[in-house]
Scaffold this motif. Structure first.
Motif, PDB file in Angstrom:
ATOM      1  N   THR A1013      14.306   0.303  48.807  1.00  0.00           N
ATOM      2  CA  THR A1013      14.181   0.553  47.376  1.00  0.00           C
ATOM      3  C   THR A1013      15.572   0.617  46.753  1.00  0.00           C
ATOM      4  N   LEU A1014      15.657   0.132  45.501  1.00  0.00           N
ATOM      5  CA  LEU A1014      16.852   0.251  44.665  1.00  0.00           C
ATOM      6  C   LEU A1014      16.461   1.077  43.458  1.00  0.00           C
ATOM      7  N   SER A1015      17.212   2.114  43.137  1.00  0.00           N
ATOM      8  CA  SER A1015      16.840   3.032  42.061  1.00  0.00           C
ATOM      9  C   SER A1015      18.001   3.203  41.099  1.00  0.00           C
ATOM     10  N   CYS A1016      17.647   3.372  39.800  1.00  0.00           N
ATOM     11  CA  CYS A1016      18.582   3.718  38.753  1.00  0.00           C
ATOM     12  C   CYS A1016      17.809   4.426  37.660  1.00  0.00           C
ATOM     13  N   SER A1017      18.510   4.980  36.674  1.00  0.00           N
ATOM     14  CA  SER A1017      17.844   5.663  35.568  1.00  0.00           C
ATOM     15  C   SER A1017      18.437   5.192  34.259  1.00  0.00           C
ATOM     16  N   VAL A1018      17.596   5.099  33.206  1.00  0.00           N
ATOM     17  CA  VAL A1018      18.007   4.561  31.913  1.00  0.00           C
ATOM     18  C   VAL A1018      17.375   5.424  30.823  1.00  0.00           C
ATOM     19  N   ARG A1019      18.037   5.478  29.672  1.00  0.00           N
ATOM     20  CA  ARG A1019      17.469   6.149  28.513  1.00  0.00           C
ATOM     21  C   ARG A1019      17.681   5.271  27.293  1.00  0.00           C
ATOM     22  N   GLY A1020      16.829   5.460  26.296  1.00  0.00           N
ATOM     23  CA  GLY A1020      16.913   4.686  25.070  1.00  0.00           C
ATOM     24  C   GLY A1020      15.707   4.945  24.191  1.00  0.00           C
ATOM     25  N   ILE A1021      15.894   4.847  22.868  1.00  0.00           N
ATOM     26  CA  ILE A1021      14.812   5.047  21.894  1.00  0.00           C
ATOM     27  C   ILE A1021      14.864   3.854  20.940  1.00  0.00           C
ATOM     28  N   PRO A1022      13.749   3.133  20.809  1.00  0.00           N
ATOM     29  CA  PRO A1022      12.495   3.294  21.558  1.00  0.00           C
ATOM     30  C   PRO A1022      12.641   2.887  23.015  1.00  0.00           C
ATOM     31  N   LYS A1023      11.579   3.117  23.781  1.00  0.00           N
ATOM     32  CA  LYS A1023      11.622   2.864  25.213  1.00  0.00           C
ATOM     33  C   LYS A1023      11.988   1.417  25.480  1.00  0.00           C
ATOM     34  N   PRO A1024      13.073   1.183  26.243  1.00  0.00           N
ATOM     35  CA  PRO A1024      13.512  -0.206  26.463  1.00  0.00           C
ATOM     36  C   PRO A1024      12.590  -0.953  27.422  1.00  0.00           C
ATOM     37  N   LYS A1025      12.680  -2.282  27.301  1.00  0.00           N
ATOM     38  CA  LYS A1025      11.971  -3.164  28.223  1.00  0.00           C
ATOM     39  C   LYS A1025      12.899  -3.493  29.383  1.00  0.00           C
ATOM     40  N   VAL A1026      12.378  -3.348  30.615  1.00  0.00           N
ATOM     41  CA  VAL A1026      13.208  -3.472  31.812  1.00  0.00           C
ATOM     42  C   VAL A1026      12.871  -4.769  32.524  1.00  0.00           C
ATOM     43  N   THR A1027      13.915  -5.523  32.945  1.00  0.00           N
ATOM     44  CA  THR A1027      13.732  -6.779  33.686  1.00  0.00           C
ATOM     45  C   THR A1027      14.664  -6.751  34.887  1.00  0.00           C
ATOM     46  N   TRP A1028      14.142  -7.138  36.052  1.00  0.00           N
ATOM     47  CA  TRP A1028      14.926  -7.188  37.294  1.00  0.00           C
ATOM     48  C   TRP A1028      15.258  -8.652  37.640  1.00  0.00           C
ATOM     49  N   GLY A1074      19.766  -2.545  21.188  1.00  0.00           N
ATOM     50  CA  GLY A1074      20.768  -3.160  22.037  1.00  0.00           C
ATOM     51  C   GLY A1074      20.244  -3.360  23.445  1.00  0.00           C
ATOM     52  N   GLU A1075      21.151  -3.557  24.377  1.00  0.00           N
ATOM     53  CA  GLU A1075      20.792  -3.779  25.759  1.00  0.00           C
ATOM     54  C   GLU A1075      21.897  -3.255  26.674  1.00  0.00           C
ATOM     55  N   ASP A1076      21.539  -3.094  27.972  1.00  0.00           N
ATOM     56  CA  ASP A1076      22.501  -2.634  28.974  1.00  0.00           C
ATOM     57  C   ASP A1076      22.114  -3.244  30.314  1.00  0.00           C
ATOM     58  N   ILE A1077      23.127  -3.474  31.136  1.00  0.00           N
ATOM     59  CA  ILE A1077      22.912  -4.149  32.423  1.00  0.00           C
ATOM     60  C   ILE A1077      23.629  -3.350  33.494  1.00  0.00           C
ATOM     61  N   VAL A1078      22.973  -3.244  34.672  1.00  0.00           N
ATOM     62  CA  VAL A1078      23.595  -2.640  35.832  1.00  0.00           C
ATOM     63  C   VAL A1078      23.221  -3.475  37.046  1.00  0.00           C
ATOM     64  N   GLU A1079      24.106  -3.614  38.018  1.00  0.00           N
ATOM     65  CA  GLU A1079      23.839  -4.472  39.156  1.00  0.00           C
ATOM     66  C   GLU A1079      24.439  -3.858  40.418  1.00  0.00           C
ATOM     67  N   CYS A1080      23.965  -4.376  41.558  1.00  0.00           N
ATOM     68  CA  CYS A1080      24.457  -3.928  42.859  1.00  0.00           C
ATOM     69  C   CYS A1080      24.290  -5.047  43.863  1.00  0.00           C
ATOM     70  N   LYS A1081      24.969  -4.888  45.008  1.00  0.00           N
ATOM     71  CA  LYS A1081      24.872  -5.862  46.086  1.00  0.00           C
ATOM     72  C   LYS A1081      23.981  -5.289  47.194  1.00  0.00           C
ATOM     73  N   LEU A1082      23.108  -6.141  47.700  1.00  0.00           N
ATOM     74  CA  LEU A1082      22.213  -5.749  48.788  1.00  0.00           C
ATOM     75  C   LEU A1082      22.497  -6.626  49.992  1.00  0.00           C
ATOM     76  N   GLU A1083      22.784  -5.972  51.115  1.00  0.00           N
ATOM     77  CA  GLU A1083      23.052  -6.688  52.368  1.00  0.00           C
ATOM     78  C   GLU A1083      21.905  -6.401  53.335  1.00  0.00           C
ATOM     79  N   VAL A1084      21.312  -7.449  53.877  1.00  0.00           N
ATOM     80  CA  VAL A1084      20.210  -7.317  54.828  1.00  0.00           C
ATOM     81  C   VAL A1084      20.738  -7.707  56.198  1.00  0.00           C
ATOM     82  N   ARG A1085      20.776  -6.730  57.101  1.00  0.00           N
ATOM     83  CA  ARG A1085      21.324  -6.961  58.445  1.00  0.00           C
ATOM     84  C   ARG A1085      20.207  -7.355  59.396  1.00  0.00           C
ATOM     85  N   ARG A1086      20.570  -8.287  60.285  1.00  0.00           N
ATOM     86  CA  ARG A1086      19.626  -8.656  61.336  1.00  0.00           C
ATOM     87  C   ARG A1086      19.621  -7.575  62.418  1.00  0.00           C
ATOM     88  N   LYS A1087      18.523  -7.459  63.074  1.00  0.00           N
ATOM     89  CA  LYS A1087      18.425  -6.505  64.180  1.00  0.00           C
ATOM     90  C   LYS A1087      18.026  -7.277  65.436  1.00  0.00           C
TER      91      LYS A1087
END
Length: 1177
Positions: A1013-1028, A1074-1087
């Motif tokens: 899981t990837l988690s973050c938190s956002v606030r805004g009025i009115p409630k913003p529309k979220v896209t991944w 308005g709008e806001d963007i946040v990003e991260c890197k995900l690494e998937v390791r082989r086992k």
């Protein structure tokens, strides 16, 4: 968290002293807890607070009388932490009718009986001078309370906090309050009160301290909580003054201002004083660990023993080392000086041992624990010696052996042998033996002086066994040769007197004297079969004797034996009748004929074979079905085949078996009977009476018996008989479970008597019979209508409602019921009428206005008498019409005068009022001015100037408001006066806010195959529309991902990711501001494991990478030529680019090992320089 144990409002005790310090123990001067008024059972001390006060009257205070019963009170003392302290109290119970009950309390209400165990022991001794001695080992303050049952009445007081009263009372009133509430230690009270006032200072470190005490069951967990003033402060927890270290059992928690100590799996060692320390301040509490109740797993069993035998009563409890109490007939048993009773513990088993039981030991023995009890009965019988085999007369010749033998029932009984009244002493020829139950006197080489009367006398019994020894003198006379053979026997016939009796299993020896010259030959026969020496049979012929012996005689050896002697001079024949006797066969399985409350009647059939001797009686045994111990019911043989067994426990299943006894001994036991339960029949049914009667039937009713017993009530049987006869006829087949019955098809005019009996497993109860016979004839009963109270007034119904009138009546025979409306017979299409024997129903499904009027009910029997009752049903009412002619009569100031006329249609019911409403013409929203207004004119006040109003009026009756209103044709304008006020204008505040991420995404490295899981938190009025997004590609509609949003927290769940799911994930929030963007890197390791393989000729290097999740493998090939040509760096960098850092580290470690091998290979000059520490090449 369990509820803390409530104590009196007293200050918290000081914490336990450190090891080596003394700890003072003072009795609390609190009043004794009030006990409930005696009711025949032990009064339990309240767990939290005193009992409720009596509502009607306050009973007199008797605690001073109870205090006077103490001849020695508990004394104060000092003890070191971890040491023992004993408190002793003595009570003089000479003036009481029963033994008193003693209870120990700690503090004000903490009953210490539930805490009895290894940490605390209670000991009670009751001597003959009726004194109670109580001893306990504990290291805390105690209070002793005495509660007397059925002897002293104890008052019941309200839950009064004495310390609260003392803290607010002046010092001059202390003595009066102490006397009123039974506090005898005034000095201790003042010392305690002074300490309380000192501790009333408010704590600066604690907002909420620990409760005075807590209680928890052994094995459970408890959480202690305090609230501190500073949320960042550190606290220390102490146990008996020692700091508690954090372990698996002790858990420390800090949540805001709260500090928690959790103790898991509490044991008796956790019973201690606990303190929470903050700086220089601390608060203390006491934790009591309550042991769970000890249950009895295996109950005691009834026993029957002989006098002088050892008795062991054994039970098994649920906990090893638990303490139990033994009682006999309600009196506690103790270890006395004579060691009559001994108590033995073996793990969970507890055994009561009675040495040399006597008749005084008979009774009911009970073992008690704090979780149950078990009872058994002990019966002690006097020993009666039985003779199984008596000694017999003997006739022997010189030089032979004489054996006297007898068998008695008790193998421990010794005896003495006498010859002609003189005790026989053993010598070289005389041998006396005692083996088990058999006593023998053996005389070898018999001489003429051995002839006489021999007697065996058992020690301790007033009877003897006698027999005679006859010496057979053989005279040798001269006889001529060729003397014919002769048999010399005294029992030549087959009469009963001449029959030789032998007990089965014993040796049969027939010694027959014979004469003849020359010596005759001997032939033994039984029937037509010649008996020869074979196995058990031995035939021996000596000079002058022929001996026939059978070892271990059996039943088939019984019969007539013939001995034939022959010589040339002739022959002689003699018959000997031999009878083999044995113990009888076992009887047939006993049958239970009937059972009672504590008894049963058992019957059995005699044995098929009596063993050759008449059966003299039977011995019976019983046992509980779940037990293995059989208890004998009689020791003397019982001659009949029907026996009544008594002294059984009702409701417990039993089995019976029988032994047969003859003069030889006792048979084997019979098969056990079918299990049965002793139950008593119920008492007779009560309240049998006649409920109704007609020409051919009668209705009876009764109530259940007062006593039913342990067995279920199966049903009832009702019987009747004609007067003058004794034949009772069942009214129905089988049983009925109901307590009423209608008996039909009876003959009119018969005079019958009725009775009812209740049945259960034990059979029928005593009958309940009517006081006198009843004549079957219907009784004339005057008709009468029982008009319900609610029908004695006018009934009002709405149009469309349902009318359902139930009117009971009486009369016999069945009366004729007639309904009429307004004097006319009621038409069946107009209303439905249903009649029964006891009531009539008038039913109108949907009322209309035509159904209104007066309804008459007439009940008539054979034109003898009738009754007329009228029921008034008012016209069916409906909603009224609207009022008429609503006018505005006048307008002045802020008031408007209205007037109207009543409606034309009042709905068949009186108009109860009007509802007046107003509305502003701008909004046309209606507001009620008056409700249930009874006049036809009104004034509407408090109107707003500058507004124009219209009005309307509704009419109201019992049904409700009219469906329509009457509106005014004109409007009323309220004129403005004075200066016009212009209200100020305000700019509406804009609460909108552009989206903003308050918690960003975090770079993650995960293992393939496990959800992430990837988690973050956002606030805004009115409630913003979220896209991944993944790598700037929208993943909203992909099934592999699940997007969650809860109160501003955004979560992206990736189901079972693979290496291809790695990348840059972006979350975008957009709203109108308005709008806001946040990003991260995900690494998937082989086992997967890395395996290196090397050819035998060192021609190549192969790297195998196996992926267990995808069930696939990857091979990376690096030829040795690349090492020779110095091109291996490019190959390794390609491998590193395809692996994760963890996998690459493992590859590097493999290359280090590979390097050592490759340097030895022929032709390899260039080997990659590998550094295992950082993974560089």
């Amino acid at each position: 968290m369990p509820e803390p144990v409530k104590k009196a409002e007293a200050p918290v005790e000081a914490p336990a002293a450190a090891p080596g310090e003394s700890r003072s123990v003072e009795p609390k001067p609190a009043p004794a807890p009030p006990a409930a008024t005696p009711t025949g059972a032990d009064t339990a001390a309240p767990a939290a607070g005193a009992a409720h006060p009596a509502e009607d009257a306050q009973p007199p205070d008797t605690r001073q009388d109870l205090t006077g019963l103490f001849t020695e009170k508990p004394q104060s003392g000092e003890v070191t932490v971890g040491g023992n302290i004993t408190f002793v109290a003595k009570v003089n119970a000479e003036s009481l009718l029963k033994k008193p009950t003693i209870k120990w309390f700690k503090g004000k209400w903490m009953d210490l009986a539930s805490k009895s165990g290894k940490h605390l022991q209670l000991k009670e001794t009751y001597d003959r001078n009726t004194k109670v001695l109580l001893e306990m080992t504990h290291s805390n303050i105690l209070l002793c309370l005495l509660t007397c049952i059925s002897a002293v009445q104890v008052s019941t007081e309200s839950d009064v906090d004495v310390w609260e009263i003392l803290s607010h009372a002046p010092a001059s009133e202390y003595e009066k309050i102490a006397f009123q509430y039974g506090i005898t230690d005034l000095r201790g009270m003042l010392k305690r009160l002074k300490k309380m006032k000192k501790e009333e200072k408010k704590s600066a470190a604690f907002l909420k301290k620990l409760d005075p005490a807590y209680q928890v069951t052994k094995g459970h967990k408890i959480k202690l909580a305090v609230e501190v003033a500073n949320p960042d402060v550190e606290v220390k927890w102490l146990k008996n003054g020692q700091e508690i270290q954090k372990t698996g059992r002790y858990i420390f928690e800090s949540v805001g201002n709260m500090r928690y100590l959790t103790i898991n799996h509490c044991s008796l060692a956790d019973d201690a004083a606990y303190s929470c320390v903050v700086g220089e301040e601390k608060c203390t509490t006491e934790l009591f660990v309550k042991e769970p109740p000890v249950l009895i797993v295996k109950n005691l069993e009834d026993q029957m023993v002989m006098k002088g035998e050892r008795v062991e009563l054994e039970c098994e409890v649920s906990e090893e080392g638990a303490s139990v109490k033994w009682e006999k007939d309600g009196v506690e048993l103790t270890r006395d000086e004579s060691f009559k009773y001994r108590f033995k513990k073996d793990g969970c088993k507890h055994i009561l041992i009675i040495n040399e039981a006597t008749k005084e030991d008979c009774g009911h023995y009970k073992v008690k624990t704090n979780g149950g009890e078990s009872m058994a009965e002990l019966m002690v019988q006097e020993k009666e010696l039985e003779v199984y085999q008596s000694i017999a007369d003997l006739t022997v010749k010189a030089k032979d052996q004489a054996v006297f033998k007898c068998e008695v029932s008790d193998e421990n009984v010794r005896g003495t042998w006498y010859k002609n009244g003189v005790e026989v002493k053993p010598d070289a020829r005389v041998n006396i033996t005692h083996i088990g139950r058999i006593h023998k006197l053996t005389i070898d080489d018999v001489k003429p002086e051995d002839e006489g009367d021999y007697t065996f006398v058992p020690d301790g019994y007033a009877f003897n066994l006698s027999a005679k020894l006859n010496f057979l003198e053989v005279k040798i006379d001269y006889v001529p040769r060729q003397d014919p053979p002769k048999i010399h026997l005294d029992c030549m016939s087959c009469t009963a007197e001449s029959t030789i009796v032998v007990v089965a299993g014993n040796k049969l020896r027939l010694d027959v004297p014979i004469t003849g010259d020359p010596a005759p030959t001997v032939v033994w026969t039984k029937g037509e079969k010649v008996k020869q020496g074979d196995g058990r049979v031995h035939v021996e012929t000596t000079k002058g004797h022929c001996i026939f012996t059978i070892e271990g005689a059996e039943r088939q050896d019984e019969g007539i034996y013939s001995v034939v002697v022959r010589n040339p001079a002739g022959e002689d024949t003699a018959d000997i009748n031999v009878k083999v006797v044995d113990v009888p066969d076992p009887p047939q399985a006993p049958r239970i004929l009937s059972v009672g409350e504590d008894s049963c009647v058992v019957q059995w059939d005699p044995p098929l074979f009596d063993g050759g001797q008449p059966v003299i009686g039977y011995v019976l045994e019983r046992k509980k079905t779940k037990s293995y111990r059989w208890m004998r019911l009689n020791f003397d043989p019982y001659p009949e085949t029907t026996y009544e067994a008594k002294r059984m426990i009702e409701g417990v299943p039993y089995e019976m078996r029988v032994y047969a006894v003859n003069s030889i001994g006792m048979s084997r036991h019979s098969p056990a009977s079918q299990p049965f339960v002793p139950v008593a029949p119920t008492s007779e049914p009560i309240g049998l009476c006649v409920d109704d009667i007609s020409d051919t039937s009668i209705s009876l009713k009764w109530r259940a018996p007062e006593r039913i017993g342990s067995a279920e009530l199966e049903g009832y049987v009702v019987e009747y008989c004609k007067e003058g006869t004794d034949e009772w006829i069942p009214a129905i087949q089988g049983l009925t479970e109901r307590t009423s019955l209608i008996i039909r098809d009876l003959t009119t005019g018969d005079k019958l008597q009725f009775r009812v009996r209740a049945y259960n497993m034990a059979g029928p109860s005593a009958p309940a019979t009517l006081a006198q016979p009843v004549t079957i004839r219907e009784i004339m009963q005057r008709p009468k209508i029982w008009l319900p109270r609610n029908l004695r007034q006018t009934i009002v119904k709405k149009v469309g409602d349902t009318v359902n009138l139930l009117i009971p009546f009486q009369g016999k025979p069945r009366p004729i019921v007639t309904w009429s409306k307004d004097g006319e017979p009621l038409n069946p299409t107009f209303a439905n009428v249903r009649n029964s024997d006891l009531d009539t129903i008038l039913f109108i499904r949907k009322t209309e206005r035509k159904h209104s009027g007066k309804y008459d009910l007439k009940v008539q029997i054979e034109n003898v008498e009738d009754t007329l009752i009228r029921i008034h049903i008012s016209p069916s009412v409906d909603l009224p019409g609207p009022p008429q002619a609503l006018k505005i009569m006048d307008v002045w100031g802020f008031n408007v005068a209205l007037e109207w006329k009543p409606p034309k249609d009042n709905g068949n019911c009186e108009i109860t009022g009007y509802t007046i409403q107003k509305a502003d013409k701008k909004t046309m929203e209606w507001y009620t001015v008056y409700e249930q207004y009874r006049r036809t004119n009104c004034v509407s006040s408090d109107l707003i100037m500058g507004n124009e109003y219209v009005f309307r009026v509704f009419a109201m009756n019992l049904v409700g408001l009219s469906p329509e209103a009457c509106n005014t044709k004109d409007s009323a304008y309220i004129q403005k006066t004075g200066i016009m006020y212009k209200p100020p204008t305000y700019k509406e505040h804009d609460f909108s806010e552009a989206p903003k991420f308050t918690h960003p995404l975090v770079n993650r490295s995960i293992i393939a195959g496990y959800n992430a899981t990837l988690s973050c938190s956002v606030r805004g009025i009115p409630k913003p529309k979220v896209t991944w997004y993944k790598n700037k590609m929208d993943i909203t509609n992909e099934a592999k991902y699940r997007m969650l949003s809860k109160q501003g927290v955004l979560t992206l769940e990736i189901r079972k990711p693979c290496p291809f799911d790695g990348g840059v994930y972006t979350c975008k929030a957009v709203n109108d501001s308005g709008e806001d963007i946040v990003e991260c890197k995900l690494e998937v390791r082989r086992k997967y494991p890395v395996v290196w393989a090397q050819g035998q000729k060192h021609t190549a290097c192969v790297l195998f990478l196996h992926d267990p999740l995808r069930h696939s493998s990857l091979s990376l090939f690096a030829p040795f030529s690349s090492f020779k040509n110095n091109t291996h760096h490019k190959s390794l960098h390609q491998i590193k680019a395809r692996l994760s850092p963890v996998e690459w580290t493992r590859v590097v470690k493999g290359l280090v090992l590979l390097k050592q091998s490759l340097t030895k290979a022929r032709g390899v000059r260039h080997v990659p320089n590998v550094h295992a520490a950082d993974g560089s090449v």
